[in-house]
Write an enzyme that holds these catalytic residues in place. Structure first.
Site, PDB file in Angstrom:
ATOM      1  CG  ASP A  81       1.635  -6.777   2.181  1.00 11.67           C
ATOM      2  OD1 ASP A  81       1.198  -5.645   1.880  1.00 11.67           O
ATOM      3  OD2 ASP A  81       2.613  -6.941   2.941  1.00 11.67           O
ATOM      4  CG  PHE A 109      -4.823  -4.372   7.629  1.00 15.48           C
ATOM      5  CD1 PHE A 109      -4.150  -3.174   7.425  1.00 15.48           C
ATOM      6  CD2 PHE A 109      -4.275  -5.542   7.117  1.00 15.48           C
ATOM      7  CE1 PHE A 109      -2.949  -3.143   6.733  1.00 15.48           C
ATOM      8  CE2 PHE A 109      -3.066  -5.512   6.424  1.00 15.48           C
ATOM      9  CZ  PHE A 109      -2.409  -4.304   6.240  1.00 15.48           C
ATOM     10  CB  ILE A 141      -6.092   6.299  -0.773  1.00 15.35           C
ATOM     11  CG1 ILE A 141      -5.712   6.364  -2.254  1.00 15.35           C
ATOM     12  CG2 ILE A 141      -5.730   7.594  -0.033  1.00 15.35           C
ATOM     13  CD1 ILE A 141      -4.289   6.702  -2.557  1.00 15.35           C
ATOM     14  CG  ASP A 142      -5.222   3.783   5.917  1.00 16.19           C
ATOM     15  OD1 ASP A 142      -6.236   4.334   6.357  1.00 16.19           O
ATOM     16  OD2 ASP A 142      -4.514   3.032   6.621  1.00 16.19           O
ATOM     17  CD  GLU A 181      -0.817   2.925  -3.550  1.00 19.89           C
ATOM     18  OE1 GLU A 181      -0.490   1.770  -3.868  1.00 19.89           O
ATOM     19  OE2 GLU A 181      -0.141   3.645  -2.790  1.00 19.89           O
ATOM     20  CG  ASP A 182      -2.209  -1.157  -2.510  1.00 19.71           C
ATOM     21  OD1 ASP A 182      -1.994   0.069  -2.330  1.00 19.71           O
ATOM     22  OD2 ASP A 182      -1.605  -2.033  -1.849  1.00 19.71           O
TER      23      ASP A 182
HETATM   24  P1  5GP Z   1      -1.569   5.668   3.512  1.00 15.98           P
HETATM   25  O1  5GP Z   1      -0.246   6.360   3.356  1.00 15.98           O
HETATM   26  O2  5GP Z   1      -2.631   6.206   2.581  1.00 15.98           O
HETATM   27  O3  5GP Z   1      -2.021   5.660   4.937  1.00 15.98           O
HETATM   28  O4  5GP Z   1      -1.355   4.152   3.189  1.00 15.98           O
HETATM   29  C1  5GP Z   1      -0.977   3.810   1.939  1.00 15.98           C
HETATM   30  C2  5GP Z   1      -0.432   2.406   1.801  1.00 15.98           C
HETATM   31  O5  5GP Z   1      -0.507   1.618   3.000  1.00 15.98           O
HETATM   32  C3  5GP Z   1      -1.272   1.678   0.811  1.00 15.98           C
HETATM   33  O6  5GP Z   1      -0.865   1.942  -0.487  1.00 15.98           O
HETATM   34  C4  5GP Z   1      -1.055   0.238   1.223  1.00 15.98           C
HETATM   35  O7  5GP Z   1       0.128  -0.246   0.647  1.00 15.98           O
HETATM   36  C5  5GP Z   1      -0.933   0.310   2.725  1.00 15.98           C
HETATM   37  N1  5GP Z   1      -2.257   0.070   3.351  1.00 15.98           N
HETATM   38  C6  5GP Z   1      -3.108   0.973   3.909  1.00 15.98           C
HETATM   39  N2  5GP Z   1      -4.229   0.391   4.358  1.00 15.98           N
HETATM   40  C7  5GP Z   1      -4.107  -0.925   4.075  1.00 15.98           C
HETATM   41  C8  5GP Z   1      -4.959  -2.063   4.277  1.00 15.98           C
HETATM   42  O8  5GP Z   1      -6.076  -2.013   4.798  1.00 15.98           O
HETATM   43  N3  5GP Z   1      -4.460  -3.251   3.846  1.00 15.98           N
HETATM   44  C9  5GP Z   1      -3.245  -3.390   3.244  1.00 15.98           C
HETATM   45  N4  5GP Z   1      -2.873  -4.613   2.879  1.00 15.98           N
HETATM   46  N5  5GP Z   1      -2.422  -2.340   3.034  1.00 15.98           N
HETATM   47  C10 5GP Z   1      -2.853  -1.119   3.436  1.00 15.98           C
HETATM   48 MG    MG Z   2       1.870  -3.596   2.161  1.00 18.96          MG
HETATM   49 MG    MG Z   3       0.185   0.699  -1.827  1.00 15.19          MG
END
Ligand code: 5GP
Ligand code: MG
Ligand code: MG
Length: 202
Positions: free
Chosen positions: A178, A171, A121-122, A118-119
């Site tokens: 992206d 972000f 985890i937020d 995965e890219d």
């Molecule tokens: P989560 O469910 O952990 O909040 O977010 C997961 C997905 O949201 C990540 O896999 C990514 O695709 C997108 N995402 C979360 N934070 C960022 C960020 O800072 N930049 C980008 N480009 N995508 C994010």
């Molecule tokens: Mg995205």
């Molecule tokens: Mg992702």
């Protein structure tokens, strides 16, 4: 890092605040992660790329594992798989997580060792949902490698098995991450500027 010290595509010069992680440092870190993953692996590994943001990390990680596989240590046969998950519009999570994977594809993971790539985890919501969906189909083991882990008070506490870098709560874009499909064509991981957010708003 200052934008002046690195090569940025001219079409993005106004759209970035700073370079958080230069491409070369990303590559070095991935080499190290590949070593950890190979050392921890026992038998074939299904490496599963979470599209689209994970594709660059996946490609470079798989390349590093392939190089280690030609060395003297034990080698790990790889299967490569892809799933698509979407949860973001602009820089906000939409809350819903869409996973595109057919029943047949899911049934194939039974008894396998999975490595999800995965890219970032937020909040952790996407990964927790994805993992619970995958576990229904009885893989032997599931590990997660995320290039980035965001330090955010909104985290649900989920921590992946392998993390490239911890990043601040802004972000970030580049290296396949992206903002409304822009900035995937940027090598470094960068913080987007207000100009960039306006220029590419949905
Ligand atoms: P989560 O469910 O952990 O909040 O977010 C997961 C997905 O949201 C990540 O896999 C990514 O695709 C997108 N995402 C979360 N934070 C960022 C960020 O800072 N930049 C980008 N480009 N995508 C994010
Ligand atoms: Mg995205
Ligand atoms: Mg992702």
């Amino acid at each position: 890092y200052s934008l002046d010290h690195f090569v940025i595509p001219p079409h993005y010069t106004e759209d970035l605040e700073s370079i958080l992680i230069p491409h070369g440092i990303i590559m070095d870190r991935i080499e190290r992660l590949a070593k950890l993953i190979v050392d921890d692996s026992d038998g074939p590994l299904v490496v599963c790329c979470v599209l689209k943001g994970g594709h660059q990390f996946f490609a470079d990680l798989v390349n590093c594992i392939k190089k280690l596989n030609t060395g003297l240590g034990h080698s790990v046969p790889l299967h490569l798989d892809f799933i698509k998950v979407k949860s973001y519009t602009n820089d906000q999570s939409t809350g819903e997580v869409r996973v595109s994977l057919s029943e047949t594809e899911l049934k194939d993971i039974k008894g396998k060792n999975l490595l999800i790539v995965e890219d970032i985890i937020d909040t952790g919501r996407t990964m927790v949902k994805l993992l619970s969906k995958l576990r229904e189909f009885d893989p032997k083991s599931v590990r997660v490698a995320s290039l980035l882990l965001k330090k955010t008070p909104l985290s649900n506490g989920y921590i992946p098995d392998y993390v490239g870098f911890a990043v601040p709560d802004s972000f970030v874009v580049g290296y396949a991450l992206d903002y409304n499909e822009y900035f995937r064509d940027l090598d470094h991981i960068c913080v987007i500027s207000d100009h960039g957010k306006k220029a590419y708003a949905a």
